[in-house]
Design an enzyme around this catalytic site. Structure first.
Site, PDB file in Angstrom:
ATOM      1  N   ASP A  75     -59.466  12.663 -36.305  1.00 30.32           N
ATOM      2  CA  ASP A  75     -58.241  12.426 -37.092  1.00 30.32           C
ATOM      3  C   ASP A  75     -57.703  11.002 -37.143  1.00 30.32           C
ATOM      4  O   ASP A  75     -57.108  10.621 -38.131  1.00 30.32           O
ATOM      5  CB  ASP A  75     -57.135  13.358 -36.562  1.00 30.32           C
ATOM      6  CG  ASP A  75     -55.975  13.531 -37.526  1.00 30.32           C
ATOM      7  OD1 ASP A  75     -56.217  13.951 -38.673  1.00 30.32           O
ATOM      8  OD2 ASP A  75     -54.838  13.253 -37.136  1.00 30.32           O
ATOM      9  N   ARG A  87     -52.984  26.103 -35.261  1.00 30.86           N
ATOM     10  CA  ARG A  87     -53.752  24.948 -34.786  1.00 30.86           C
ATOM     11  C   ARG A  87     -54.286  25.143 -33.381  1.00 30.86           C
ATOM     12  O   ARG A  87     -53.672  25.827 -32.561  1.00 30.86           O
ATOM     13  CB  ARG A  87     -52.821  23.722 -34.732  1.00 30.86           C
ATOM     14  CG  ARG A  87     -52.357  23.213 -36.065  1.00 30.86           C
ATOM     15  CD  ARG A  87     -53.306  22.177 -36.609  1.00 30.86           C
ATOM     16  NE  ARG A  87     -52.861  21.707 -37.914  1.00 30.86           N
ATOM     17  CZ  ARG A  87     -53.440  20.703 -38.553  1.00 30.86           C
ATOM     18  NH1 ARG A  87     -54.451  20.046 -38.022  1.00 30.86           N
ATOM     19  NH2 ARG A  87     -53.013  20.338 -39.740  1.00 30.86           N
ATOM     20  N   ARG A 104     -44.877  19.157 -39.370  1.00 32.72           N
ATOM     21  CA  ARG A 104     -44.047  17.967 -39.190  1.00 32.72           C
ATOM     22  C   ARG A 104     -42.850  17.999 -40.136  1.00 32.72           C
ATOM     23  O   ARG A 104     -42.841  18.706 -41.125  1.00 32.72           O
ATOM     24  CB  ARG A 104     -44.879  16.711 -39.446  1.00 32.72           C
ATOM     25  CG  ARG A 104     -45.835  16.396 -38.301  1.00 32.72           C
ATOM     26  CD  ARG A 104     -46.689  15.179 -38.592  1.00 32.72           C
ATOM     27  NE  ARG A 104     -47.742  15.470 -39.546  1.00 32.72           N
ATOM     28  CZ  ARG A 104     -47.733  15.139 -40.821  1.00 32.72           C
ATOM     29  NH1 ARG A 104     -46.724  14.437 -41.314  1.00 32.72           N
ATOM     30  NH2 ARG A 104     -48.728  15.467 -41.611  1.00 32.72           N
ATOM     31  N   HIS A 123     -56.441   7.207 -41.055  1.00 30.59           N
ATOM     32  CA  HIS A 123     -56.294   8.660 -40.931  1.00 30.59           C
ATOM     33  C   HIS A 123     -57.630   9.267 -41.351  1.00 30.59           C
ATOM     34  O   HIS A 123     -57.823   9.674 -42.490  1.00 30.59           O
ATOM     35  CB  HIS A 123     -55.158   9.164 -41.830  1.00 30.59           C
ATOM     36  CG  HIS A 123     -54.837  10.618 -41.623  1.00 30.59           C
ATOM     37  ND1 HIS A 123     -54.317  11.410 -42.612  1.00 30.59           N
ATOM     38  CD2 HIS A 123     -54.943  11.407 -40.533  1.00 30.59           C
ATOM     39  CE1 HIS A 123     -54.123  12.633 -42.134  1.00 30.59           C
ATOM     40  NE2 HIS A 123     -54.509  12.653 -40.880  1.00 30.59           N
ATOM     41  N   SER A 130     -54.138  16.306 -45.030  1.00 28.61           N
ATOM     42  CA  SER A 130     -54.161  17.503 -44.202  1.00 28.61           C
ATOM     43  C   SER A 130     -54.883  18.654 -44.911  1.00 28.61           C
ATOM     44  O   SER A 130     -54.612  18.940 -46.074  1.00 28.61           O
ATOM     45  CB  SER A 130     -52.717  17.887 -43.896  1.00 28.61           C
ATOM     46  OG  SER A 130     -52.694  18.865 -42.910  1.00 28.61           O
ATOM     47  N   LYS A 165     -61.354  16.900 -42.615  1.00 34.18           N
ATOM     48  CA  LYS A 165     -61.710  15.845 -41.657  1.00 34.18           C
ATOM     49  C   LYS A 165     -62.259  16.437 -40.357  1.00 34.18           C
ATOM     50  O   LYS A 165     -63.320  16.046 -39.885  1.00 34.18           O
ATOM     51  CB  LYS A 165     -60.484  14.966 -41.316  1.00 34.18           C
ATOM     52  CG  LYS A 165     -59.981  14.129 -42.471  1.00 34.18           C
ATOM     53  CD  LYS A 165     -58.838  13.212 -42.060  1.00 34.18           C
ATOM     54  CE  LYS A 165     -57.610  13.949 -41.575  1.00 34.18           C
ATOM     55  NZ  LYS A 165     -57.015  14.852 -42.581  1.00 34.18           N
ATOM     56  N   THR A 166     -61.518  17.382 -39.795  1.00 33.45           N
ATOM     57  CA  THR A 166     -61.949  17.969 -38.524  1.00 33.45           C
ATOM     58  C   THR A 166     -63.189  18.832 -38.725  1.00 33.45           C
ATOM     59  O   THR A 166     -64.174  18.710 -37.989  1.00 33.45           O
ATOM     60  CB  THR A 166     -60.808  18.823 -37.917  1.00 33.45           C
ATOM     61  OG1 THR A 166     -59.682  17.969 -37.716  1.00 33.45           O
ATOM     62  CG2 THR A 166     -61.213  19.422 -36.587  1.00 33.45           C
ATOM     63  N   LYS A 205     -48.508  12.354 -34.282  1.00 30.91           N
ATOM     64  CA  LYS A 205     -48.456  11.548 -35.474  1.00 30.91           C
ATOM     65  C   LYS A 205     -47.425  10.418 -35.367  1.00 30.91           C
ATOM     66  O   LYS A 205     -47.545   9.400 -36.044  1.00 30.91           O
ATOM     67  CB  LYS A 205     -48.191  12.416 -36.706  1.00 30.91           C
ATOM     68  CG  LYS A 205     -49.458  13.133 -37.211  1.00 30.91           C
ATOM     69  CD  LYS A 205     -50.576  12.159 -37.503  1.00 30.91           C
ATOM     70  CE  LYS A 205     -51.607  12.661 -38.510  1.00 30.91           C
ATOM     71  NZ  LYS A 205     -52.500  13.699 -38.002  1.00 30.91           N
TER      72      LYS A 205
HETATM   73  N1  ATP Z   1     -65.909  23.437 -48.485  1.00 32.49           N
HETATM   74  C1  ATP Z   1     -65.086  23.198 -47.466  1.00 32.49           C
HETATM   75  N2  ATP Z   1     -65.090  21.997 -46.853  1.00 32.49           N
HETATM   76  C2  ATP Z   1     -64.246  21.733 -45.845  1.00 32.49           C
HETATM   77  N3  ATP Z   1     -63.363  22.629 -45.354  1.00 32.49           N
HETATM   78  C3  ATP Z   1     -63.327  23.855 -45.902  1.00 32.49           C
HETATM   79  C4  ATP Z   1     -64.174  24.189 -46.979  1.00 32.49           C
HETATM   80  N4  ATP Z   1     -63.912  25.461 -47.322  1.00 32.49           N
HETATM   81  C5  ATP Z   1     -62.946  25.904 -46.514  1.00 32.49           C
HETATM   82  N5  ATP Z   1     -62.584  24.962 -45.633  1.00 32.49           N
HETATM   83  C6  ATP Z   1     -61.506  25.092 -44.619  1.00 32.49           C
HETATM   84  O1  ATP Z   1     -60.534  24.089 -44.870  1.00 32.49           O
HETATM   85  C7  ATP Z   1     -59.920  23.666 -43.671  1.00 32.49           C
HETATM   86  C8  ATP Z   1     -60.086  22.156 -43.467  1.00 32.49           C
HETATM   87  O2  ATP Z   1     -59.210  21.804 -42.429  1.00 32.49           O
HETATM   88  P1  ATP Z   1     -59.409  20.612 -41.395  1.00 32.49           P
HETATM   89  O3  ATP Z   1     -58.887  21.069 -40.086  1.00 32.49           O
HETATM   90  O4  ATP Z   1     -60.797  20.111 -41.399  1.00 32.49           O
HETATM   91  O5  ATP Z   1     -58.392  19.606 -42.058  1.00 32.49           O
HETATM   92  P2  ATP Z   1     -58.096  18.088 -41.683  1.00 32.49           P
HETATM   93  O6  ATP Z   1     -58.552  17.247 -42.832  1.00 32.49           O
HETATM   94  O7  ATP Z   1     -58.676  17.796 -40.378  1.00 32.49           O
HETATM   95  O8  ATP Z   1     -56.494  18.094 -41.684  1.00 32.49           O
HETATM   96  P3  ATP Z   1     -55.388  17.560 -40.623  1.00 32.49           P
HETATM   97  O9  ATP Z   1     -55.241  16.100 -40.832  1.00 32.49           O
HETATM   98  O10 ATP Z   1     -54.178  18.315 -40.990  1.00 32.49           O
HETATM   99  O11 ATP Z   1     -55.889  17.902 -39.263  1.00 32.49           O
HETATM  100  C9  ATP Z   1     -60.594  24.429 -42.552  1.00 32.49           C
HETATM  101  O12 ATP Z   1     -59.794  25.535 -42.255  1.00 32.49           O
HETATM  102  C10 ATP Z   1     -61.927  24.860 -43.188  1.00 32.49           C
HETATM  103  O13 ATP Z   1     -62.451  26.025 -42.618  1.00 32.49           O
HETATM  104  O1  OAA Z   2     -50.119  15.951 -37.684  1.00 30.63           O
HETATM  105  C1  OAA Z   2     -50.178  17.134 -37.946  1.00 30.63           C
HETATM  106  O2  OAA Z   2     -49.249  17.951 -37.851  1.00 30.63           O
HETATM  107  C2  OAA Z   2     -51.467  17.694 -38.402  1.00 30.63           C
HETATM  108  C3  OAA Z   2     -52.297  16.669 -39.005  1.00 30.63           C
HETATM  109  O3  OAA Z   2     -53.285  16.250 -38.453  1.00 30.63           O
HETATM  110  C4  OAA Z   2     -51.856  16.128 -40.286  1.00 30.63           C
HETATM  111  O4  OAA Z   2     -50.914  16.679 -40.884  1.00 30.63           O
HETATM  112  O5  OAA Z   2     -52.463  15.146 -40.749  1.00 30.63           O
HETATM  113 CA    CA Z   3     -57.705  17.619 -38.350  1.00 28.41          CA
HETATM  114 MN    MN Z   4     -54.267  14.617 -39.528  1.00 29.99          MN
END
Ligand code: ATP
Ligand code: OAA
Ligand code: CA
Ligand code: MN
Length: 682
Positions: free
Chosen positions: A401, A466, A200, A364, A382, A386-387, A345
């Protein structure tokens, strides 16, 4: 701004460099791509492998776009035509549904004559009127909700054939035929490139500051809302609309946000790329055929002109990228970025405005539910998990998310997930791995030229690779994506300083303190040689998306947690055994065990001790996790360095929180005092 030899300011397609004040960073956008030209970018995507047989361009095949129910179509086209009408013209474009390859046929059928409703807007400038111009005579082919999903029930989703049957196929064909950089991977996903932007552009986001917005929204220091005026918005809107109308075809998605049907928002997304249409098809809630028929006027419309830039001489523009939201007009305009996350977003920001007005808290966060009905929320910036952590084989996934918490419980805003896939492994994240199949959009990944096998470790295009897939691709998705009130509120931080404990139990003021702080520390661009962890504080774990002052959301969260008896937790998914460069990221299986212990209630009755400085309650034992890692000091060999790093981080927390010290949180001023006291003490 840098200048070119001719003295003009250089157009910064990559966005301005981030500003880091006092080692604190306030946005979590990702670095630009390293390619200098389009060809270079394209060559990054495919890894050469021997033998090199030339890939032939697929022969174009006509596809079957079903033309049905004349009347319904006519009405839809009329409303789309109205959406696409430029404000300065008497008429909108002549729109025709379907593929331009079938131009002759479609046009012969007779295009409807649209009568767009006049749009009333008030601004002091005189708008020139072009009653008839070449552009108003032009036909634009509208590919409208190409892939109606039908009613997908949980059971039906298990069958891949059904999903193929409900056809994201046409969008695949459009992408592959017309959008360079689109490929089918070995598991059937659509690999695509988002262009120069792989994240973004928060610094290019603008919000129209009319009288109402000036009063209601959060402006000024720390706020993500950078103002623009109505006239400038209309300039950009017209630019986007004109660009879209100049194309032979545009994609239109009519979809929903929010699984809570009482508070559902109808959105229309008009875009130039099949990639964007498929992305939003996956990410928003897909209407049934009947719902589509009764769709009517959308509550909010996005005009996504993608790569087409804004005019950088336009007032308020600082680069050729602009993402503009006008709440009064219920419209968003995107110019000069193809990163699809802007749409996702951007709409989330709109929900952060609309929902609190109804007493609903927008979050979020990820969200899942145990078989017994216990709901957990996962907050975090990010990349904090979360995911990854809400996708749990033993629990039902409500969403990954964006959620709402209303008086009736929680609901997902979206209909899909957007997983990071850097270093994705089948073994550690099987559900996400298996979701990357036909229908899924895979952004900016690198794959083998011939086998089309994706190399998830490859960061050649970006680290922010992604996958966007419909939530039903996760086998234990909870459809509809709603649940009762949360029992646990888990705050995730990826602490690259390695001083926060893997888990701590928070009291309510601590939960609020950490929620308002919104801390994480990722490690910026490893290949630039930056080895210093960068602390990021983003209020409510999503300052980039909130519209109102953070304390408004915080007060709502406190009130809801109190009312429904939810427990707060802080989980460090980051470093253990030392800071980045010394220690390692805590192993995902351990984090999963910790999360299991929160869900099961095991941690509610564990023995706790209090940490120095941050005053966090940490458990002394957790089933399946080595006890020595629970207190970070044990894992650091250099205790002096630990103490120093701990104090450094505590200082950054304190500094960040200063701006909130003068605000009252909710109606209860004793809560405000307690929150202020719940931070680090040293
Ligand atoms: N101990 C851990 N716990 C959680 N995630 C981990 C850990 N170790 C490594 N990772 C990695 O960290 C990343 C966490 O990314 P995730 O997609 O869950 O982020 P998000 O919080 O959903 O962010 P966004 O809002 O950007 O989508 C993944 O690539 C995951 O494999
Ligand atoms: O929105 C995006 O590009 C990815 C995301 O989930 C974040 O940054 O929280
Ligand atoms: Ca996510
Ligand atoms: Mn997000």
């Amino acid at each position: 701004m840098a200048s070119t030899p001719n003295g003009l300011a250089r157009i910064e397609t990559h966005g301005a460099k981030k500003k880091h004040e006092n080692g604190i960073c306030h946005d979590d956008s990702s670095a630009p791509v390293r390619a200098q030209t389009i060809d270079e970018l394209h060559s990054l995507q495919r890894k050469r492998s021997a033998p090199t047989t030339p890939i032939k361009d697929g022969a174009s095949s006509p596809f079957a776009a079903a033309l049905s129910e004349e009347e319904r179509q006519r009405q839809q086209l009329q409303s789309i035509s109205a959406s696409l009408a430029s404000l300065t013209r008497e008429t909108g474009p002549k729109v025709v549904r379907g593929d331009p390859a079938r131009k002759g046929e479609a046009a012969a059928k007779g295009a409807p004559s649209p009568h767009p409703q006049p749009v009333h807007h008030h601004h002091p400038h005189v708008t020139p009127t072009i009653a008839v111009s070449d552009s108003s005579l032009k036909f634009t082919h509208v590919l409208y909700n190409l892939s109606p999903a039908g009613i997908i029930t949980h059971d039906m989703c298990v069958s891949d054939t059904f999903l193929v049957g409900c056809g994201r196929a046409e969008l695949y064909e459009q992408a592959i035929k017309y959008e360079k950089g689109s490929f089918i991977t070995s598991t059937g996903a659509l690999a695509t490139l988002s262009g120069a932007k792989t994240g973004r552009s928060p610094r290019d986001k603008r919000i129209v500051k009319d009288e109402a917005a000036a009063q209601e929204l959060w402006w000024g220091k720390g706020s993500p809302n950078i103002e623009m005026d109505e006239h400038t918005f209309l300039t950009n809107r017209e630019r986007a609309v004109d660009y879209l109308n100049s194309l032979d075809k545009v994609f239109v998605n009519d979809q929903f946000l929010n699984w809570d049907t009482e508070n559902r928002i109808k959105v229309r997304i008009i875009s130039a790329r099949a990639y964007h249409s498929l992305f939003m098809h996956n990410m928003c809630i897909r209407p049934t055929e009947e719902e589509l028929e009764e769709f009517g006027t959308p509550d909010f419309t996005i005009y996504n002109a993608g790569q087409f830039p804004c005019n950088r001489y336009t007032h308020y523009m600082t680069s050729s990228t602009s993402v503009d939201i006008n709440l009064a007009r219920r419209e968003m305009v995107i110019l000069g970025t193809q990163y699809a996350g802007e749409m996702k977003k951007g709409l989330f920001g709109v929900m952060h405005y609309l929902m609190p007005r109804r007493g609903i808290l927008s979050l979020h966060s990820g969200c899942n539910m145990g078989k017994q009905g216990d709901v957990a929320l996962f907050f975090g910036l990010s990349g904090t998990g979360k995911t990854t952590l809400s996708t749990d084989h033993n629990r039902l996934l409500i969403g990954d998310d964006e959620h709402c918490w209303s008086d009736t419980g929680v609901s997902n805003i979206e209909g899909g997930c957007y997983a990071k896939c850097i270093d994705l492994s089948q073994e550690k994240e099987p559900d996400i791995w298996n979701a990357i199949k036909f229908g899924t959009v895979l952004e900016n990944v690198v794959f083998d030229e011939h086998t089309r096998e994706v190399d998830y470790t490859d960061k050649s295009v970006t680290e922010n690779t992604r996958a966007a897939y419909p939530i039903e691709y996760i086998p234990n998705a909870k459809i509809p994506c709603v649940g009762p009130h949360p029992k646990n509120v888990i705050l995730l931080a990826c602490d690259a300083f390695g001083v926060l404990p893997p888990v701590s139990k928070l009291n309510l003021p601590q939960t609020m303190y950490h929620f308002i702080s919104g801390y994480t520390a990722l490690v910026a661009g490893t290949e630039d040689g930056i080895k210093e962890p960068q602390a990021t504080f983003s209020a409510c774990f999503g300052a980039a998306f909130i519209m109102l002052h953070p304390t408004k959301y915080a007060a709502m969260l406190a009130e809801k947690m109190q009312k429904y008896g939810a427990t707060g937790w802080l989980v460090n998914t980051g470093w253990s055994g030392g800071r980045y460069g010394v220690g390692k990221r805590i192993r995902l299986p351990y984090t999963r065990k910790i999360i299991d212990a929160i869900h099961s209630g095991e941690l509610l009755t564990a023995n706790y001790k209090k940490t120095e400085v941050f005053g966090l309650e940490i458990p002394t034992e957790i089933d399946g996790v080595p006890s020595e890692i629970l207190d970070p000091i044990n894992t650091w060999t250099d205790k002096g360095a630990y103490k120093e790093t701990l104090l450094k981080l505590a200082g950054l927390f304190k500094k960040n929180f200063e701006v909130f010290a003068n605000y009252k949180i909710g109606g209860d001023s004793s809560l405000t005092d307690k929150i202020l006291a719940a931070g680090p003490n040293f």
